[in-house]
Design a protein around this motif. Structure first.
Motif, PDB file in Angstrom:
ATOM      1  N   GLU A  10      -1.767   1.690  -9.167  1.00 43.17           N
ATOM      2  CA  GLU A  10      -2.219   1.680  -7.778  1.00 43.17           C
ATOM      3  C   GLU A  10      -1.261   0.896  -6.893  1.00 43.17           C
ATOM      4  OE1 GLU A  10      -6.191   0.133  -8.238  1.00 43.17           O
ATOM      5  OE2 GLU A  10      -7.068   2.151  -8.270  1.00 43.17           O
ATOM      6  N   LEU A  11      -0.803  -0.261  -7.370  1.00 43.39           N
ATOM      7  CA  LEU A  11       0.111  -1.097  -6.598  1.00 43.39           C
ATOM      8  C   LEU A  11       1.444  -0.385  -6.378  1.00 43.39           C
ATOM      9  CD1 LEU A  11       0.877  -3.744  -5.217  1.00 43.39           C
ATOM     10  CD2 LEU A  11       1.588  -4.601  -7.466  1.00 43.39           C
ATOM     11  N   ARG A  12       2.031   0.135  -7.439  1.00 38.52           N
ATOM     12  CA  ARG A  12       3.326   0.816  -7.309  1.00 38.52           C
ATOM     13  C   ARG A  12       3.218   2.042  -6.399  1.00 38.52           C
ATOM     14  NH1 ARG A  12       5.674  -3.231  -8.578  1.00 38.52           N
ATOM     15  NH2 ARG A  12       6.402  -3.703 -10.645  1.00 38.52           N
ATOM     16  N   LEU A  13       2.126   2.791  -6.528  1.00 37.61           N
ATOM     17  CA  LEU A  13       1.946   3.968  -5.678  1.00 37.61           C
ATOM     18  C   LEU A  13       1.719   3.564  -4.223  1.00 37.61           C
ATOM     19  CD1 LEU A  13      -0.170   6.327  -7.945  1.00 37.61           C
ATOM     20  CD2 LEU A  13       2.183   6.677  -7.171  1.00 37.61           C
ATOM     21  N   TYR A  14       0.993   2.475  -4.018  1.00 37.40           N
ATOM     22  CA  TYR A  14       0.786   1.979  -2.653  1.00 37.40           C
ATOM     23  C   TYR A  14       2.128   1.607  -2.022  1.00 37.40           C
ATOM     24  CZ  TYR A  14      -0.244  -1.258   1.127  1.00 37.40           C
ATOM     25  OH  TYR A  14      -0.256  -1.899   2.341  1.00 37.40           O
ATOM     26  N   GLU A  15       2.969   0.884  -2.771  1.00 38.72           N
ATOM     27  CA  GLU A  15       4.280   0.478  -2.265  1.00 38.72           C
ATOM     28  C   GLU A  15       5.156   1.696  -1.968  1.00 38.72           C
ATOM     29  OE1 GLU A  15       5.583  -2.038  -5.462  1.00 38.72           O
ATOM     30  OE2 GLU A  15       4.691  -3.831  -4.581  1.00 38.72           O
ATOM     31  N   LEU A  16       5.116   2.673  -2.852  1.00 36.43           N
ATOM     32  CA  LEU A  16       5.889   3.893  -2.659  1.00 36.43           C
ATOM     33  C   LEU A  16       5.380   4.658  -1.445  1.00 36.43           C
ATOM     34  CD1 LEU A  16       7.985   5.994  -3.422  1.00 36.43           C
ATOM     35  CD2 LEU A  16       6.420   6.836  -5.192  1.00 36.43           C
ATOM     36  N   ALA A 128      10.797   2.324  -9.372  1.00 34.32           N
ATOM     37  CA  ALA A 128       9.870   1.326  -9.938  1.00 34.32           C
ATOM     38  C   ALA A 128       8.646   2.013 -10.511  1.00 34.32           C
ATOM     39  CB  ALA A 128       9.463   0.313  -8.865  1.00 34.32           C
ATOM     40  N   TYR A 129       8.152   3.028  -9.828  1.00 33.73           N
ATOM     41  CA  TYR A 129       6.991   3.750 -10.349  1.00 33.73           C
ATOM     42  C   TYR A 129       7.369   4.546 -11.597  1.00 33.73           C
ATOM     43  CZ  TYR A 129       2.737   6.269 -10.919  1.00 33.73           C
ATOM     44  OH  TYR A 129       1.587   6.776 -11.479  1.00 33.73           O
ATOM     45  N   ASN A 130       8.509   5.212 -11.555  1.00 29.32           N
ATOM     46  CA  ASN A 130       8.967   5.976 -12.723  1.00 29.32           C
ATOM     47  C   ASN A 130       9.169   5.064 -13.930  1.00 29.32           C
ATOM     48  OD1 ASN A 130       8.918   8.432 -11.369  1.00 29.32           O
ATOM     49  ND2 ASN A 130      11.064   8.356 -10.794  1.00 29.32           N
ATOM     50  N   ALA A 131       9.664   3.854 -13.699  1.00 32.31           N
ATOM     51  CA  ALA A 131       9.852   2.903 -14.792  1.00 32.31           C
ATOM     52  C   ALA A 131       8.495   2.508 -15.386  1.00 32.31           C
ATOM     53  CB  ALA A 131      10.580   1.661 -14.296  1.00 32.31           C
ATOM     54  N   LEU A 132       7.495   2.363 -14.531  1.00 34.30           N
ATOM     55  CA  LEU A 132       6.144   2.055 -15.008  1.00 34.30           C
ATOM     56  C   LEU A 132       5.613   3.187 -15.895  1.00 34.30           C
ATOM     57  CD1 LEU A 132       3.614   0.219 -14.894  1.00 34.30           C
ATOM     58  CD2 LEU A 132       2.941   1.485 -12.832  1.00 34.30           C
ATOM     59  N   LEU A 133       5.905   4.418 -15.497  1.00 34.33           N
ATOM     60  CA  LEU A 133       5.447   5.574 -16.293  1.00 34.33           C
ATOM     61  C   LEU A 133       6.112   5.613 -17.666  1.00 34.33           C
ATOM     62  CD1 LEU A 133       5.394   8.511 -13.715  1.00 34.33           C
ATOM     63  CD2 LEU A 133       3.450   7.403 -14.803  1.00 34.33           C
TER      64      LEU A 133
END
Length: 135
Positions: A10-16, A128-133
């Protein structure tokens, strides 16, 4: 305190989403920036789809599998590999060749610098989101 997997997503998607919306606002209705605006619109749609997946309330392991298998995650991964700003820069440079007014050339350079900074921030958030995935 450890963040849950869902909270991290949720945080990474919010930032994106914030970076995407900022970029969309900056490039909206600017004809020469239409190509990069369209890429950002695709990213916004992908983020929306991923946020919808998060709201389904799946267990963490099922959630990560669903997100990784989603078309939206694939799209985000592909978009970061496309050099939309590089293509735009090449176009702007060729368009500026015939312009002899130094102020206009300076203005185009400044606009491109700003576009590039905003797009790079957007890409940073996508990475950053892709790295989380992949994490």
């Amino acid at each position: 305190m450890r963040q849950t997997i869902k909270a991290k997503h949720e945080l990474r998607l919010y930032e994106l989403k914030k970076a995407v919306n900022d970029f969309l606002e900056f490039t909206e209705n600017l004809t020469l920036l239409q190509a990069v605006n369209e890429k950002a619109q695709e990213m916004a749609q992908a983020v929306d789809m991923l946020q919808q997946l998060l709201q389904q309330g799946s267990a963490a392991n099922k959630l990560v599998k669903a997100i990784n298998a989603s078309e939206a995650a694939t799209l985000l991964d592909e978009i970061v590999d496309v050099d939309a700003v590089g293509e735009l820069e090449a176009y702007m440079l060729s368009a500026a060749e015939g312009i002899e007014d130094a102020e206009v050339t300076q203005f185009l350079t400044e606009v491109m610098d700003k576009v590039e900074r905003k797009y790079n921030l957007l890409l940073e958030k996508a990475h950053a989101y892709n790295a989380l995935l992949k994490g």
